[in-house]
Design a protein around this motif. Sequence first.
Motif, PDB file in Angstrom:
ATOM      1  N   ALA A 186       0.817  -1.218   0.000  1.00 44.14           N
ATOM      2  CA  ALA A 186       0.000   0.000   0.000  1.00 44.14           C
ATOM      3  C   ALA A 186       0.849   1.266   0.000  1.00 44.14           C
TER       4      ALA A 186
ATOM      5  N   ASN B 141      -3.340   2.576  -4.135  1.00 45.87           N
ATOM      6  CA  ASN B 141      -4.101   3.793  -4.427  1.00 45.87           C
ATOM      7  C   ASN B 141      -3.507   4.549  -5.617  1.00 45.87           C
TER       8      ASN B 141
ATOM      9  N   THR C 230      -3.019  -2.346  -4.649  1.00 46.18           N
ATOM     10  CA  THR C 230      -3.527  -1.829  -3.379  1.00 46.18           C
ATOM     11  C   THR C 230      -2.799  -0.567  -2.955  1.00 46.18           C
TER      12      THR C 230
END
Length: 151
Positions: free
Chosen positions: A69, A83, A81
């Motif tokens: 992330a 963004n 994952t």
Amino acid sequence: MGAAYFYHLTRDPLERTLPMLLEKARTVGWRCEVRATSRALLARLDEQLWLHPEDGFLPHGLAGGPHDADQPVLLTDTRGTNNAACLLAVEGAEVSAEEVQALERTCILFDGADPGAVQIARGQWARLTDAGCAAQYWSQESGRWEKKAER
């Protein structure tokens, strides 16, 4: 609303074009996802990106680690994952119209010397533009990148 940019690789290989596009995306502050269909290609790209640029560093990670992330560039064979604002699809990886419309930019890179890859890209162009996505087709046939079509 984003757009899909199709890059028809006829002169430079993926290993040269991908870092150039990633650098441009990172310059404007976008997080990126590189999506492929095989882990073998992702591993090869991971190794290549550690070597580029020669005078700097292109931060990235291979999906499956504890910090996916947080990666500014995530190499993955599933939906990322991290963004991402920019998706770079290679090797015929699937991209949905909803993704194109939600992201700042989607780049679809395909090998012009591979008839199967060209056919997949044509199908993606048709599906995405039929779904209302803006799209551009770029070719380096003349030796430099030129926009050849836009919808």
